[in-house]
Design an enzyme around this catalytic site. Sequence first.
Site, short mmCIF file in Angstrom:
data_model
loop_
_atom_site.label_atom_id
_atom_site.label_comp_id
_atom_site.label_asym_id
_atom_site.label_seq_id
_atom_site.Cartn_x
_atom_site.Cartn_y
_atom_site.Cartn_z
N GLU A 41 0.83 -1.20 0.00
CA GLU A 41 0.00 0.00 0.00
C GLU A 41 0.87 1.26 0.00
O GLU A 41 1.20 1.79 -1.03
CB GLU A 41 -0.99 -0.05 1.17
CG GLU A 41 -1.97 -1.21 1.00
CD GLU A 41 -3.13 -1.17 1.96
OE1 GLU A 41 -2.90 -1.28 3.18
OE2 GLU A 41 -4.27 -1.03 1.49
C1 HEC Z 1 -3.28 1.21 -1.80
C2 HEC Z 1 -4.62 1.62 -1.51
C3 HEC Z 1 -4.97 2.12 -0.12
C4 HEC Z 1 -4.33 3.10 0.61
C5 HEC Z 1 -3.09 3.87 0.23
C6 HEC Z 1 -5.11 3.26 1.80
N1 HEC Z 1 -6.18 2.43 1.80
FE1 HEC Z 1 -7.66 2.34 3.14
N2 HEC Z 1 -8.31 0.65 2.36
C7 HEC Z 1 -7.87 0.09 1.19
C8 HEC Z 1 -8.42 -1.25 1.03
C9 HEC Z 1 -8.19 -2.20 -0.13
C10 HEC Z 1 -9.21 -1.47 2.18
C11 HEC Z 1 -9.94 -2.76 2.53
C12 HEC Z 1 -8.92 -3.74 3.10
C13 HEC Z 1 -9.53 -4.81 3.94
O1 HEC Z 1 -10.64 -4.64 4.41
O2 HEC Z 1 -8.87 -5.83 4.16
C14 HEC Z 1 -9.13 -0.25 2.99
C15 HEC Z 1 -9.84 -0.05 4.17
C16 HEC Z 1 -9.90 1.19 4.82
C17 HEC Z 1 -10.82 1.53 5.87
C18 HEC Z 1 -11.90 0.62 6.45
C19 HEC Z 1 -13.29 1.00 5.95
C20 HEC Z 1 -14.31 -0.08 6.18
O3 HEC Z 1 -15.34 -0.05 5.50
O4 HEC Z 1 -14.10 -0.97 7.01
C21 HEC Z 1 -10.55 2.83 6.24
C22 HEC Z 1 -11.25 3.64 7.30
C23 HEC Z 1 -9.43 3.26 5.45
N3 HEC Z 1 -9.07 2.25 4.58
C24 HEC Z 1 -8.77 4.48 5.58
C25 HEC Z 1 -7.51 4.71 5.04
C26 HEC Z 1 -6.59 5.74 5.49
C27 HEC Z 1 -6.87 6.74 6.59
C28 HEC Z 1 -5.47 5.64 4.72
C29 HEC Z 1 -4.18 6.44 4.82
C30 HEC Z 1 -3.47 6.37 6.06
C31 HEC Z 1 -5.70 4.56 3.80
N4 HEC Z 1 -6.91 4.00 4.04
C32 HEC Z 1 -4.80 4.17 2.80
C33 HEC Z 1 -7.00 0.68 0.29
C34 HEC Z 1 -6.11 1.68 0.65
#
Ligand code: HEC
Length: 384
Positions: free
Chosen positions: A148
Amino acid sequence: MTMRRNVFYLILLFLGFLLSLTFITEKQAESNARVSYEVKIPLGIPRDIWEIFVPPDNPITPEKVELGRKLYFDKRLSVDNTVSCATCHDPKFAFTDGKKVSEGVKGQKGARNAPTVLNAMFYEEQFWDGRAKTLEEQAKQPIINPIEMGMPDHDAVVKKLKGIPEYVDAFKKVFGGEITIDRIAQAIAAFERTLLTGNSPFDRFIAGDQNAISESAKRGWQLFQGKARCITCHEFNRSNPFFTDNKYHNIGVAMNQEGFAELARKAELLVKEGKLDQRKLDELALNPAYSELGRFLVTFNPKDIGAFKTPTLRNVELTAPYMHDGSEATLLDVIEFYNRGGNENPNLSGEMRPLNLTDQEKQDLVEFLKSLTGEFPKDFPENK
Ligand code: HEC
Ligand code: HEC
């Protein structure tokens, strides 16, 4: 004698009164502290519900939200300055990325579809498998996940930000101290608690405007609660108007039938060897070889194999493709999926069964889902 007793009771009464006074002022102070920031709460989200979900140990202040916003859009939080939170949770795509599965640094793909961050504060647990309890805990994971944002560890993140004077100043102002990984997470989480969505045609309909949604969407809402039984899992009521029961179900999206038992054993072995810490868990969740285990990776309860969290349905019109792996391209595809009772597999939820919907009924359900498209914050100068 009676006189003395009366005085005694009077004193008791007075003490009780004093006690209740201090209690009330403390409560008042606490709730004041939590809401000192004027967040615009849209129609459909009761303000008291929002307040309950703001943790007392991370009160929202304008300066903290501002800092969190900066961090959220800052690509310097990634190892090669190419990926920010907003790369995968982009305001332009209702805070998703529009991709089947997300892409992190160096174009690396994970196994899961990016859920929206809008209203994410109202989930009891974060991620598709609930492996983080809070937004604070969640925010720390993607920064150090190698596929990520790819930073080597949390110390390296803190060190990098300490080299940026404006952050040193901002953390001092907001937290009265230096940069730490927990404060980074707190600021981002505070910002996320302002990312709300509501005031959809459906919210206006529920609030009493009979003309806010089409006749087809109204029939869809009836089907949603009746024949199609969607509301069993996508719960909706006054205290939980988010279309989720916050529970985990195997609805047959993940259906790696022969593989499940073998995979589960491999994961259990890792636990026995003491190798499954929070970081490792986060990596396995996005690893195509393990991802389909779903909630099982968190609980190691066999009934959770292939189970994923019921997602919100607000703005679902804007967040294709669907499901934890992005396997359904359109809303009609999703309805067809439910209509056939999901994909058969040994752990399929007992709630899944063929629905025998007519073409008109399928269309009505899609119309209903589209009525859940609402307002949300869109204009961020750093995202242009
Ligand atoms: C490379 C892409 C990527 C980046 C960069 C990323 N995310 Fe995500 N995010 C995802 C994915 C894919 C999931 C789901 C993963 C899982 O549930 O296993 C997720 C899940 C989440 C969730 C959970 C939402 C739920 O419905 O449960 C939140 C809140 C979130 N991210 C916030 C952030 C924040 C704040 C950052 C930066 C610090 C960030 N993400 C960086 C791809 C990304
Ligand atoms: C047994 C519980 C259950 C029932 C019943 C149910 N859902 Fe779901 N829904 C889920 C879960 C769990 C997921 C995520 C599954 C996954 O990704 O593996 C989901 C995913 C979805 C998604 C994809 C959302 C996204 O952001 O990817 C839509 C749309 C949806 N459901 C609509 C419906 C509709 C419409 C009905 C009724 C026909 C329905 N659901 C019935 C539990 C349920």
